[in-house]
Enzyme design. Sequence first.
Site, PDB file in Angstrom:
ATOM      1  N   ASP A  75      75.441 -54.932   8.911  1.00  0.00           N
ATOM      2  CA  ASP A  75      74.587 -56.093   9.146  1.00  0.00           C
ATOM      3  C   ASP A  75      73.106 -55.775   9.239  1.00  0.00           C
ATOM      4  O   ASP A  75      72.272 -56.570   8.824  1.00  0.00           O
ATOM      5  CB  ASP A  75      75.018 -56.832  10.426  1.00  0.00           C
ATOM      6  CG  ASP A  75      74.685 -56.043  11.682  1.00  0.00           C
ATOM      7  OD1 ASP A  75      75.131 -54.889  11.799  1.00  0.00           O
ATOM      8  OD2 ASP A  75      73.984 -56.589  12.552  1.00  0.00           O
ATOM      9  N   ASP A  78      72.666 -50.706  11.985  1.00  0.00           N
ATOM     10  CA  ASP A  78      73.835 -50.025  12.540  1.00  0.00           C
ATOM     11  C   ASP A  78      74.938 -49.940  11.491  1.00  0.00           C
ATOM     12  O   ASP A  78      74.722 -50.226  10.309  1.00  0.00           O
ATOM     13  CB  ASP A  78      74.325 -50.739  13.800  1.00  0.00           C
ATOM     14  CG  ASP A  78      74.579 -52.232  13.560  1.00  0.00           C
ATOM     15  OD1 ASP A  78      74.892 -52.601  12.414  1.00  0.00           O
ATOM     16  OD2 ASP A  78      74.458 -53.022  14.522  1.00  0.00           O
ATOM     17  N   TYR A 227      76.354 -61.283  18.217  1.00  0.00           N
ATOM     18  CA  TYR A 227      76.160 -62.487  17.396  1.00  0.00           C
ATOM     19  C   TYR A 227      76.959 -63.636  18.002  1.00  0.00           C
ATOM     20  O   TYR A 227      77.964 -64.078  17.458  1.00  0.00           O
ATOM     21  CB  TYR A 227      76.590 -62.234  15.950  1.00  0.00           C
ATOM     22  CG  TYR A 227      75.664 -61.311  15.176  1.00  0.00           C
ATOM     23  CD1 TYR A 227      74.499 -61.798  14.589  1.00  0.00           C
ATOM     24  CD2 TYR A 227      75.964 -59.958  15.045  1.00  0.00           C
ATOM     25  CE1 TYR A 227      73.654 -60.941  13.890  1.00  0.00           C
ATOM     26  CE2 TYR A 227      75.130 -59.106  14.340  1.00  0.00           C
ATOM     27  CZ  TYR A 227      73.970 -59.609  13.768  1.00  0.00           C
ATOM     28  OH  TYR A 227      73.136 -58.775  13.072  1.00  0.00           O
ATOM     29  N   GLU A 465      63.594 -53.351  13.109  1.00  0.00           N
ATOM     30  CA  GLU A 465      64.943 -53.317  12.543  1.00  0.00           C
ATOM     31  C   GLU A 465      65.108 -54.400  11.479  1.00  0.00           C
ATOM     32  O   GLU A 465      64.797 -55.562  11.722  1.00  0.00           O
ATOM     33  CB  GLU A 465      66.009 -53.503  13.628  1.00  0.00           C
ATOM     34  CG  GLU A 465      67.428 -53.367  13.075  1.00  0.00           C
ATOM     35  CD  GLU A 465      68.499 -53.338  14.147  1.00  0.00           C
ATOM     36  OE1 GLU A 465      69.647 -52.954  13.826  1.00  0.00           O
ATOM     37  OE2 GLU A 465      68.201 -53.699  15.308  1.00  0.00           O
TER      38      GLU A 465
END
Length: 482
Positions: A75, A78, A227, A465
Site C-alpha cells: 500500500d 511498508d 485503514y 511516505e
Amino acid sequence: MSSLSSLSCLGFLLLLLLHGVASLDYKAALTKSLLYFEAQRSGRLPRDQRVQWRGDSGLNDGSDAGIDLVGGYYDAGDNVKFGFPLAFTVTMLSWSVVEFGTQLSSKNELHNALQAIKWGTDYLIKAHPQPNVLYGEVGDGDSDHGCWQRPEDMATPRTTFKIDEKNPGADLAGETSAALAAAAIAFRSSNSNYSSILLNHAKQLFDFARNHQGLYQNSIPVAGKFYSSSGYEDELLWAAAWLHRATSEAIYRDYLGNTENTGGSRSMFSWDDKFLGAQVLVSKLVLEGKVADGDWDQYKSQAEQFICSCVQKGSNNIKTTPAGALWWQPWNGLQYTTSALFVLSAYSNYLSAAQASINCQDGTVSPTDLIKFVQSQVDYILGSNPRGISYMVGFGSKYPEMVHHRGASIVSIKKDPTPVTCKGGFDAWFNKNAPNPNVLEGAIIGGPDVSDGFTDSRSNFQQSEPATVNTAPLVGVLAKLA
C-alpha cells in the site's frame, strides 16, 4: 525562501511568471506515475518489469489459508497488502482509463495503465474465491512496522484475513465491487472475456455487501488500526454507480435513486469516503438528461458544492497554504489533493459535453476554469512551489531523496543479496543520513505542511511516505494535461 511563505497565492504565481518558470513536462510525469506501480508490486514479477531494482516477494501469500494470494500491491512504504486502499487504488486507475483513455492512448501509456490495473484486479479476483468470501489483508501492520526490510527478504508474518457472511464488511466488499466494475469498463474494448469475469465478481460482491452489512474492521481488527472505515453507505452507492455505468441495469439505478443518504456536501474524497465519487458519477447522468428531478439533482448539487469549495468560490472553501495549494491535514495531505483534482478534471469533461457551467456562490465556473485550477495545483505538486521541490519522486531536478519506503531505502537485492534483518534494517538503512539507493519514480509523497514547508527525512513519515492512493488519481489528471 522564507519570505515566500507569506505571499498570497496570486503573488506567488506572479513571482513564478517573473522568473520565467518553464512549462512542466506532464507527459514525463504521467510515464513516471505509472512506473511507480511496478515498484509497489508484490508477487512474481513479469518479464517486462521495468523497475529493475525490485525482485519477487510474498510468494507464499495465502498459504496459511490454503489459497493463492500471491500478487497485488503493497500500500505505501511498508510490505502489507491492505485490501481496502488497494481496491480504491484500482478504482481510481480504472476511472483514469474510463475517463481519459483516449489521452492515455495518444501518449502511449494506455497499455501501462491497463497493466497497472490488471496487477491489482488479478489479485482481487484471487481474493474473492466464493461469492460471500473476500480476503481483505495479507500481512500484519504491527509486526511489519516493527521491521525495516526489503519486501524480497521480509521475515514478518504473512497472515491472511477475510470477511464472510458471519464476519461481514460491506465497505470492503463494496469498494472491491466498485474497483472490478470500473475495471470491467476499462478492459471492455481490449479484453472482453476478462471484462466479463471482472463484472461477474463485481456483481457478486455488491450483493454480498448489500446483504451482509457491517464495518470491515469489526471483522478484520488488524486492518482497522491502519485503514479504519467510517461507514459503508458510501461504498454501496459508489459500487452501484459503477455497476450502473458498466451495465445500465435498472437494479443499480434504483439503488441510487432510492437511497435515503446521498452523502450531503463532502469535505474530501478518499479511500475512506466515496460519497463524492458517487455524486460525480450520478451528476454525469443528470447532465446527460438520463435522470431528472428529486434526489438526482441533489447528487449534482452536492458534487458541485465540493467543486466550488475547491476552487475557492463556495460557502465553505477548502483550506489552502499561503502559496495557494489545497490542504487538508498534516498526515499524507496530497492524497486528498490528487483525488480532488481528478474529480475536477472529470467534471470538466461532463460540463463540456453538456455545454454547461457551475454557478458557485462567488461566481460562475466553466470547464476551462476547472482545468486551469487543476493545472495550477499539479504545477505546485511538480515543483512550482515556494520550496522549488517536486513532490513526485524522480521528477524534475529537485525531489525528496529520503522517502519513507522500505524497498527504496535499502540496496537492491540484485546488487547485494545479503539478507537485511528485521531490526538491522533500521541501523543500516532507515537511520542512514543519505539518499535512498533506489529512486521510487512517480511516487507522490505526503507533501507540504500548512505553511508550504517540507522536511526530507525518512522519519518524517507524515510528509515523506508515498502511497498508491496518492498517485492513482493523478494518472488521469496528468493524461488530461499532457
